[in-house]
Write a protein that holds these residues in place. Structure first.
Motif, short mmCIF file in Angstrom:
data_model
loop_
_atom_site.label_atom_id
_atom_site.label_comp_id
_atom_site.label_asym_id
_atom_site.label_seq_id
_atom_site.Cartn_x
_atom_site.Cartn_y
_atom_site.Cartn_z
N LEU B 45 -44.79 29.73 -44.62
CA LEU B 45 -45.85 28.76 -44.92
C LEU B 45 -45.41 27.81 -46.03
O LEU B 45 -45.71 26.62 -46.01
CB LEU B 45 -47.13 29.50 -45.33
CG LEU B 45 -47.80 30.31 -44.22
CD1 LEU B 45 -48.95 31.11 -44.77
CD2 LEU B 45 -48.28 29.38 -43.12
N VAL B 47 -42.31 26.90 -46.61
CA VAL B 47 -41.29 26.00 -46.05
C VAL B 47 -41.93 24.86 -45.27
O VAL B 47 -41.48 23.71 -45.36
CB VAL B 47 -40.32 26.81 -45.16
CG1 VAL B 47 -39.46 25.89 -44.31
CG2 VAL B 47 -39.43 27.69 -46.02
N ILE B 48 -43.02 25.16 -44.54
CA ILE B 48 -43.62 24.08 -43.73
C ILE B 48 -44.57 23.21 -44.55
O ILE B 48 -45.12 22.25 -44.03
CB ILE B 48 -44.38 24.65 -42.51
CG1 ILE B 48 -45.58 25.47 -42.95
CG2 ILE B 48 -43.50 25.43 -41.61
CD1 ILE B 48 -46.49 25.84 -41.82
N GLY B 49 -44.78 23.55 -45.83
CA GLY B 49 -45.57 22.67 -46.69
C GLY B 49 -47.00 23.10 -46.92
O GLY B 49 -47.77 22.37 -47.55
N ALA B 50 -47.39 24.28 -46.42
CA ALA B 50 -48.76 24.78 -46.65
C ALA B 50 -48.75 25.64 -47.92
O ALA B 50 -48.82 26.86 -47.87
CB ALA B 50 -49.23 25.58 -45.45
#
Lengths: 99, 179
Positions: B45, B47-50
């Motif tokens: 999460l 890494v994907i920006g969340a």
């Protein structure tokens, strides 16, 4: 990246469904339920990114995480109670104590 | 590109931890593998920006849930093995079903939509305010349920023991059976 998230969620879903079919221990079923809810959370976040509304998916994921935590807290309390009263955590014996 | 590679590695790690959590023979081992799943998920999460969800996942799932599981297992007894009744018959079926779902999903997935975006705080506090209310209610219900379930555990066991002792004292057949 969205496809990767969806694939991860589906694989987690498969692993947890297999676990729910096989496992008979109450606490281990709670652990597998945690994995299942993680799959749902990842799918929600991936759906948010895919539809162009990542914040909405994240807001829904927060609700899922909180509800999941409450579920495991109550489930663990039930497991402790069942262990004290019946002496077992086996689901089959808890459902049908005489058979 | 780099984030995709890291994301793939984290997804693989998460699946491996989940499989090990299902396969683990002892409860404590399964709880620790579940902590591995949570750590991988929160890293993914991040890494994907969340970022907000990553922190919440880290603190609740990796922190609180792991501590609660270890506490409950130590109360019950860590050497409670799991006895699966029907093992790997469903394994291949589940794997085939999952692969089929992934293939169908890839075929049916439309192109990504870039609609109007809002920040996380607006989405949570303005759009989903009833969800926040529901979360507060859920927390209160959870606390009350745990209090109700765990109150008087010692007295329940004591009552159970004293009832059997009483039956043993009153009935000589029961006494013979128990001995």
């Amino acid at each position: 990246m969205t496809t990767l998230l969806f694939a991860g969620a589906l694989l987690l879903l498969g692993v947890s469904l297999y676990g729910l079919l096989v496992i008979r221990n109450f606490i281990k079923i709670l652990i597998v339920l945690q994995i299942l809810v993680k799959a749902a959370m990842l799918a929600l976040i991936a759906a948010g990114y895919h539809s162009g509304q990542p914040a909405l998916g994240q807001a829904l994921a927060v609700t899922v995480i909180v509800a999941d935590t409450i579920v495991i807290v109550i489930g663990l309390a039930l497991a402790i109670r069942a262990q004290h009263q019946t002496g077992t955590l086996d689901i089959d014996q808890l459902v049908n104590p005489e058979g | 590109m780099l984030s995709t590679v890291i994301g793939s590695l984290l997804v693989t790690l998460m699946i491996l931890c989940a499989v090990q959590a299902v396969r683990a023979g002892h409860l404590l081992t399964a709880a620790l593998w579940l902590a591995g799943v949570s750590a991988s998920a929160s890293s993914l999460l991040f890494v994907i920006g969340a970022f907000e969800i990553a922190v919440i996942e880290l603190s609740l799932s990796l922190g609180l849930v792991t501590v609660l599981l270890v506490f409950a297992i130590s109360m019950i007894g860590a050497n409670t093995p799991d006895n699966p009744t029907h093992r790997p018959r469903y394994g291949l079926l589940t794997a085939a079903f999952t692969l089929l779902l992934i293939t169908l999903l890839n075929m049916a997935m439309p192109t990504e939509n870039t609609a109007a975006q809002a920040d996380f705080a607006t989405a949570l506090w303005s759009w989903r305010q009833f969800d926040v209310l529901l979360q507060i209610v859920l927390i209160f219900v959870g606390v009350l349920s745990v209090l109700y379930l765990l109150t008087g555990l010692g007295t329940v066991q004591q009552t159970h023991v004293s009832a059997s002792e009483k039956a043993q004292e009153e009935d000589p057949i029961v006494e013979e059976m128990l001995s």
